[in-house]
Motif scaffolding. Structure first.
Motif, short mmCIF file in Angstrom:
data_model
loop_
_atom_site.label_atom_id
_atom_site.label_comp_id
_atom_site.label_asym_id
_atom_site.label_seq_id
_atom_site.Cartn_x
_atom_site.Cartn_y
_atom_site.Cartn_z
N THR A 5 0.84 -1.18 0.00
CA THR A 5 0.00 0.00 0.00
C THR A 5 0.89 1.25 0.00
OG1 THR A 5 -0.08 0.17 2.41
CG2 THR A 5 -1.72 -1.28 1.34
N LEU A 6 0.27 2.39 -0.26
CA LEU A 6 1.04 3.65 -0.24
C LEU A 6 1.63 3.89 1.14
CD1 LEU A 6 -1.26 6.02 -2.35
CD2 LEU A 6 0.93 5.01 -3.01
N ARG A 7 0.87 3.55 2.19
CA ARG A 7 1.38 3.73 3.56
C ARG A 7 2.57 2.82 3.82
NH1 ARG A 7 -2.44 3.77 8.86
NH2 ARG A 7 -2.85 5.83 7.99
N GLN A 8 2.49 1.59 3.38
CA GLN A 8 3.60 0.66 3.58
C GLN A 8 4.83 1.08 2.79
OE1 GLN A 8 1.61 -2.91 2.37
NE2 GLN A 8 0.75 -3.31 4.41
N PHE A 118 0.28 -2.33 13.94
CA PHE A 118 -1.10 -1.91 14.18
C PHE A 118 -1.51 -0.72 13.32
CE2 PHE A 118 -0.55 -4.29 18.23
CZ PHE A 118 -1.64 -5.14 18.07
N THR A 119 -0.54 0.03 12.83
CA THR A 119 -0.87 1.14 11.91
C THR A 119 -0.75 0.71 10.46
OG1 THR A 119 1.43 1.94 12.01
CG2 THR A 119 -0.16 2.92 13.56
N LYS A 120 -0.59 -0.61 10.24
CA LYS A 120 -0.55 -1.20 8.90
C LYS A 120 0.56 -0.61 8.03
CE LYS A 120 -5.52 -2.22 9.00
NZ LYS A 120 -5.31 -3.59 9.46
N ARG A 121 1.69 -0.35 8.67
CA ARG A 121 2.85 0.15 7.92
C ARG A 121 3.84 -0.96 7.53
NH1 ARG A 121 1.23 4.61 10.90
NH2 ARG A 121 1.70 6.65 9.94
N LEU A 122 3.57 -2.18 7.97
CA LEU A 122 4.41 -3.31 7.61
C LEU A 122 3.77 -4.11 6.48
CD1 LEU A 122 5.56 -4.85 11.03
CD2 LEU A 122 6.97 -3.59 9.40
N PRO A 123 4.57 -4.62 5.52
CA PRO A 123 4.02 -5.57 4.55
C PRO A 123 3.36 -6.73 5.28
CG PRO A 123 6.23 -4.89 3.91
CD PRO A 123 5.99 -4.32 5.28
N VAL A 124 2.32 -7.29 4.68
CA VAL A 124 1.49 -8.29 5.35
C VAL A 124 2.32 -9.45 5.88
CG1 VAL A 124 -0.38 -9.95 5.03
CG2 VAL A 124 -0.55 -7.67 4.01
N GLY A 125 3.27 -9.95 5.11
CA GLY A 125 4.04 -11.12 5.53
C GLY A 125 5.20 -10.82 6.44
N ALA A 126 5.44 -9.53 6.73
CA ALA A 126 6.66 -9.18 7.48
C ALA A 126 6.49 -9.33 8.98
CB ALA A 126 7.08 -7.75 7.14
N TRP A 127 5.35 -8.92 9.51
CA TRP A 127 5.27 -8.84 10.97
C TRP A 127 5.33 -10.21 11.65
CZ3 TRP A 127 1.72 -10.96 14.19
CH2 TRP A 127 0.49 -11.35 13.66
N PRO A 128 4.78 -11.30 11.09
CA PRO A 128 4.96 -12.60 11.77
C PRO A 128 6.43 -13.00 11.85
CG PRO A 128 3.16 -12.72 10.17
CD PRO A 128 3.88 -11.44 9.92
N ARG A 129 7.21 -12.72 10.80
CA ARG A 129 8.64 -13.06 10.84
C ARG A 129 9.36 -12.21 11.87
NH1 ARG A 129 7.69 -13.39 5.15
NH2 ARG A 129 8.46 -11.27 4.83
N LEU A 130 9.00 -10.95 11.95
CA LEU A 130 9.62 -10.07 12.94
C LEU A 130 9.21 -10.47 14.36
CD1 LEU A 130 9.26 -6.66 11.09
CD2 LEU A 130 11.33 -8.03 11.36
N ALA A 131 7.96 -10.89 14.51
CA ALA A 131 7.51 -11.37 15.83
C ALA A 131 8.30 -12.61 16.23
CB ALA A 131 6.01 -11.66 15.80
N ALA A 132 8.62 -13.47 15.26
CA ALA A 132 9.41 -14.67 15.55
C ALA A 132 10.81 -14.28 16.03
CB ALA A 132 9.50 -15.55 14.31
N ILE A 133 11.38 -13.23 15.46
CA ILE A 133 12.69 -12.75 15.92
C ILE A 133 12.59 -12.27 17.37
CG2 ILE A 133 14.47 -10.98 15.60
CD1 ILE A 133 13.89 -11.12 12.60
N PHE A 134 11.49 -11.58 17.70
CA PHE A 134 11.31 -11.13 19.08
C PHE A 134 11.23 -12.32 20.04
CE2 PHE A 134 8.54 -9.99 22.65
CZ PHE A 134 9.28 -8.94 23.19
N VAL A 135 10.54 -13.36 19.63
CA VAL A 135 10.45 -14.57 20.46
C VAL A 135 11.85 -15.17 20.66
CG1 VAL A 135 9.58 -16.94 20.58
CG2 VAL A 135 8.07 -15.08 19.86
N LEU A 136 12.66 -15.20 19.60
CA LEU A 136 14.03 -15.68 19.73
C LEU A 136 14.82 -14.84 20.73
CD1 LEU A 136 15.13 -16.59 16.07
CD2 LEU A 136 14.57 -18.15 17.95
N GLY A 137 14.55 -13.52 20.73
CA GLY A 137 15.21 -12.65 21.70
C GLY A 137 14.85 -13.02 23.12
N GLY A 138 13.57 -13.33 23.35
CA GLY A 138 13.17 -13.78 24.68
C GLY A 138 13.82 -15.10 25.06
#
Length: 341
Positions: A5-8, A118-138
């Motif tokens: 999207t234009l926002r992304q 939450f502001t829909k600025r990430l490509p649709v497939g990006a945030w689950p992969r980034l969330a997985a990185i956060f889990v690895l950090g934990g």
């Protein structure tokens, strides 16, 4: 790739900047962690309190209580008996800084991730992969405590197995963050034989970082300080004194150092061949980085691994990994996009 999207599209520059900032913080975490290990500071905090642990001792009584807890572990009774409170504070601050920086990285990663998602600025497939990185950090925080626990009861230092696992997971997290920064919003991957070679180099570097964790865990860099020979030979006698034979790769200092050297040679040859075949600026940069890292490793070895050189060498390994990821990214960017018909 889903159409942005234009926002992304407008947010991609900020998203990449955020991810590169996180990667720099992870790099700093590795350096502070290396200093914590090499100053024998890692066992100074004998508790794991994910929230309250962010607050250091504030009064003399608090410091004395922390010191008394440290006096109960083997590292104090066997090695540091007679340590003063001032000396204890020195090692405590290293470990506290290491843990506090981990908390900072968690916040710097999570809060913008939530905002962008939450502001829909990430490509649709990006945030689950980034969330997985956060889990690895934990998981990395938990693994760090699991490593520390190994040195609190029956040992005067941490397990080299757990130390290497901790360092290797840091390399994997660093890889994930840098790769996300480079590839977010890009065309899908189109892998050819050339790109497979570049990816193999990234894997070899992570393997070498893992081997370096065993070198650090056994203080193997402080012995056998000659090059290119070890004990007067390229392949020294006595590499396999322990049975079963495979334990020597993880528990015998000479074998661990020899393995680290061999992987370095393999890596240097592989990168040289890759550079000849790829003939790109990014491959030339990678070759320069690997040769510099090899030279730095030899210097560190011959100097008997002083703190500053050891940290430079450890940091160089992660810069080399970043150069390898950049090289792979550039090769993929030059490759034709997959046929979508």
């Amino acid at each position: 790739m889903d159409k942005l999207t234009l926002r992304q599209s407008a947010a991609l520059r900020n998203v990449r900047a955020w991810l590169f900032i996180v990667a720099c913080l992870v790099f700093a975490m590795v350096i502070v962690g290396g200093a914590t290990r090499l100053t024998d500071s890692g066992l100074s905090i004998t508790e794991w309190q994910p929230l309250l642990g962010a607050i250091p001792p504030l009064t003399h009584a608090d410091w004395q209580a922390a010191f008394e807890r440290y006096k109960l572990i083997p590292e104090y009774t066997v090695i540091n008996s007679g340590m003063t409170l001032a000396e204890f504070k020195f090692i405590y601050w290293w470990e506290w800084a290491h843990r506090f920086l981990g908390r900072i990285i968690g916040a710097v990663f999570l809060l913008p991730l939530l905002f962008f998602a939450f502001t829909k600025r990430l490509p649709v497939g990006a945030w689950p992969r980034l969330a997985a990185i956060f889990v690895l950090g934990g998981l990395q925080g938990a693994l760090g405590w699991y490593m520390v626990r190994s040195g609190l009861v029956d040992r005067v230092d941490v397990s080299q197995y757990r130390l290497s696992a901790h360092l290797t997971l840091a390399a994997i997290i660093f890889t994930g963050v840098v790769w996300a920064a480079l590839r977010i919003g890009r065309e899908p991957l189109h892998i050819t034989e050339r790109e497979r070679g570049a990816a193999l180099i990234c894997g070899l570097i992570i393997l070498q970082i893992a081997a370096g964790g065993f070198v650090a865990g056994l203080d193997a860099g402080k012995g056998y300080n000659t090059w290119p020979l070890i004990e007067g030979a390229l392949v020294p006698d006595g590499l396999f004194p322990v049975t079963p034979w495979w334990r020597n790769f993880f528990e015998t200092a000479m074998t661990v150092q020899f393995t680290h050297r061999v992987i370095a040679y393999v890596l240097a040859v592989t990168v040289t061949a890759h550079t000849y075949l790829a003939r790109t600026k990014s491959a030339v940069l990678l070759l320069a980085a690997v040769l510099a890292q090899v030279a730095l490793g030899i210097w560190t070895l011959l100097a008997m691994a002083p703190l500053w050189l050891s940290l430079l060498h450890q940091g160089g390994a992660f810069l080399l990994l970043a150069a390898a990821l950049w090289n792979l990214h550039k090769l993929l960017s030059r490759s034709p996009a997959p046929d979508r018909r």
